[in-house]
Design an enzyme around this catalytic site. Structure first.
Site, PDB file in Angstrom:
ATOM      1  N   PHE A 122      -7.673  13.699 -16.071  1.00  0.00           N
ATOM      2  CA  PHE A 122      -8.658  12.794 -15.485  1.00  0.00           C
ATOM      3  C   PHE A 122      -8.633  12.949 -13.971  1.00  0.00           C
ATOM      4  O   PHE A 122      -7.613  12.698 -13.334  1.00  0.00           O
ATOM      5  CB  PHE A 122      -8.292  11.364 -15.893  1.00  0.00           C
ATOM      6  CG  PHE A 122      -9.257  10.294 -15.474  1.00  0.00           C
ATOM      7  CD1 PHE A 122     -10.436  10.087 -16.167  1.00  0.00           C
ATOM      8  CD2 PHE A 122      -8.959   9.448 -14.411  1.00  0.00           C
ATOM      9  CE1 PHE A 122     -11.310   9.062 -15.810  1.00  0.00           C
ATOM     10  CE2 PHE A 122      -9.820   8.422 -14.041  1.00  0.00           C
ATOM     11  CZ  PHE A 122     -11.000   8.229 -14.742  1.00  0.00           C
ATOM     12  N   GLN A 337      21.271  -3.877 -11.876  1.00  0.00           N
ATOM     13  CA  GLN A 337      22.183  -4.892 -11.348  1.00  0.00           C
ATOM     14  C   GLN A 337      23.290  -5.223 -12.353  1.00  0.00           C
ATOM     15  O   GLN A 337      24.458  -5.369 -11.982  1.00  0.00           O
ATOM     16  CB  GLN A 337      21.389  -6.155 -11.010  1.00  0.00           C
ATOM     17  CG  GLN A 337      22.128  -7.120 -10.092  1.00  0.00           C
ATOM     18  CD  GLN A 337      22.249  -6.590  -8.666  1.00  0.00           C
ATOM     19  OE1 GLN A 337      21.569  -5.630  -8.288  1.00  0.00           O
ATOM     20  NE2 GLN A 337      23.126  -7.190  -7.877  1.00  0.00           N
ATOM     21  N   GLU A 364      -3.354   3.941 -12.432  1.00  0.00           N
ATOM     22  CA  GLU A 364      -4.434   3.223 -13.114  1.00  0.00           C
ATOM     23  C   GLU A 364      -4.826   1.945 -12.363  1.00  0.00           C
ATOM     24  O   GLU A 364      -5.253   0.964 -12.964  1.00  0.00           O
ATOM     25  CB  GLU A 364      -4.049   2.862 -14.558  1.00  0.00           C
ATOM     26  CG  GLU A 364      -3.390   3.946 -15.371  1.00  0.00           C
ATOM     27  CD  GLU A 364      -4.163   5.255 -15.369  1.00  0.00           C
ATOM     28  OE1 GLU A 364      -5.382   5.225 -15.154  1.00  0.00           O
ATOM     29  OE2 GLU A 364      -3.543   6.300 -15.564  1.00  0.00           O
ATOM     30  N   THR A 366      -3.522  -0.185  -8.630  1.00  0.00           N
ATOM     31  CA  THR A 366      -2.328  -0.918  -8.202  1.00  0.00           C
ATOM     32  C   THR A 366      -2.383  -2.378  -8.670  1.00  0.00           C
ATOM     33  O   THR A 366      -3.430  -2.877  -9.077  1.00  0.00           O
ATOM     34  CB  THR A 366      -2.206  -0.903  -6.671  1.00  0.00           C
ATOM     35  OG1 THR A 366      -3.326  -1.627  -6.120  1.00  0.00           O
ATOM     36  CG2 THR A 366      -2.184   0.516  -6.124  1.00  0.00           C
TER      37      THR A 366
END
Length: 380
Positions: A122, A337, A364, A366
């Site tokens: 794309f 973590q 796609e 943000t």
């Protein structure tokens, strides 16, 4: 949402394939070389995964959006990179052809895409036109039996090994913004098509990305896809499906992070007991699991709404992508973590998951673009 027996069987099929075929050796190889692995791609094609959403009459499985989401989720649970292998053909690649291709175009392009024989990518983003498609500078000029394409597309995932590309180009420069843009199915072997260098990325390294450069590329007129000058509206439809796919990738990756965190918390001993017994750790795991389930239910229900073509399906696709991708990054952060210093070491899976997760709120559209879409639809 409770899955039907058939849906549960599909999920088990996808999970078994991922756990069997997505070996640690393969994942390490992809991470080290950054190269596309054709063998695993072909295996996905033989299993029908590359055409889950493509209708049976065109060589696909004819599945619905929920089946597609279940597949991408299970693949991403094991490897975000390998989920992309099955994602592109079912969303951004084949999507525009399914939406507005002629019968001849569908018959020509969809069967080899569904089988994995051919790969399509794309091409919308440009160096100066990402979220703002109105900045598109690629042009397509009518020239007899062809259109002549000139321009550059950037950050095109899969470009280095693609056979075809959906290219968006300005065909009517008199129209402003995103108007006057058309779509073309461009053969990547045409004279004048070249590639930029492979991008050195933080994550998703086993799916090469590069620019596509077009210099006086003559694309036959029968490769015009959809109505002339109105290609961007189809791009928006396609991106809805792509955003649903990113939401599925997000919940899959987050589930992988949760799996690894639970396993490690039970095994890791500190102060004479497993760290899972410490409230600080157990509460982090509780938060991860709760947010993950909320994102999963949002994504599953959105898939159903999309197939039903409900009025707010597009908004829900943005919601699912926005919430799930941000959730996945929180899950990856917590997973590292919980692992402590070991989470920062490449020998542990969460290190790779943490880097891979960062792409989810970016491609796609943000997270900030999703917020614009959601608020814009609600406030108009």
């Amino acid at each position: 949402m409770i899955l039907t027996e058939k849906q549960q069987m599909m999920r088990e099929l996808f999970r078994k394939f991922a756990e069997t075929e997505f070996t640690d050796e393969l994942l390490d190889k992809l991470e080290e070389t950054g190269e596309f692995d054709r063998d695993i791609h072909d295996k996905m094609g033989k299993q029908g995964f590359l055409g889950v959403k493509i209708p049976e009459k065109y060589g696909g499985q004819g599945g619905d959006s929920l089946a597609y989401v279940l597949m991408i989720e299970e693949f991403a649970r094991r490897s975000l990179v390998l989920s992309i292998y099955a994602n592109t053909s079912n969303s951004l690649g084949a999507g525009p052809i399914l939406f507005c291709g002629t019968e001849e175009q569908k018959q020509k392009y969809l069967p080899p895409i569904a089988s994995g024989e051919k790969i399509i990518v794309f091409g919308l983003t440009e160096p100066g036109a990402g979220s703002d498609a109105g900045g598109t500078l690629t042009t397509a000029v009518d020239d007899g039996d062809c259109y002549i394409l000139n321009g550059r597309k950037t950050f095109i995932s899969g470009a280095p090994f693609a056979d075809w590309a959906i290219i968006y180009a300005k065909t009517d420069p008199s129209q402003r913004g995103s108007r006057g843009i058309s779509m073309f199915i461009m053969d990547m072997d045409l004279p004048g098509v070249s590639l930029g260098r492979n991008e050195e990325k933080m994550g998703i390294k086993g799916y090469p990305t590069s620019d596509i450069v077009m210099e006086d590329v003559r694309v036959p007129k029968d490769c015009l896809l959809g109505p002339l000058h109105r290609g961007f509206s189809v791009a928006l439809q396609t991106l809805d499906g792509g955003r649903l796919g990113v939401a599925a990738q997000s919940i899959g990756l987050a589930q992988g992070c949760l799996d690894e965190s639970i396993r490690y918390a039970k095994e890791r001993q500190q102060f004479g007991q497993p760290i899972s017994r410490f409230q600080a750790i157990s509460f982090m795991i509780a938060d991860m699991a709760t947010e993950l389930e909320a994102a999963r239910q949002l994504t599953y229900s959105t898939a159903i709404m999309k197939d039903a073509n409900t009025p707010d399906a597009s908004t829900r696709c943005s919601m699912a992508k926005y919430y799930a991708s941000e959730m996945a990054n929180r899950a990856a952060y917590n997973a590292v973590q919980i692992h402590g210093g070991y989470g920062y070491i490449k020998d542990y899976k969460v290190e790779r998951m943490y880097r891979d997760a960062r792409i989810l709120p970016l491609y796609e559209g943000t997270s900030q673009i999703q917020q614009l879409v959601i608020s814009g639809n609600l406030l108009r």
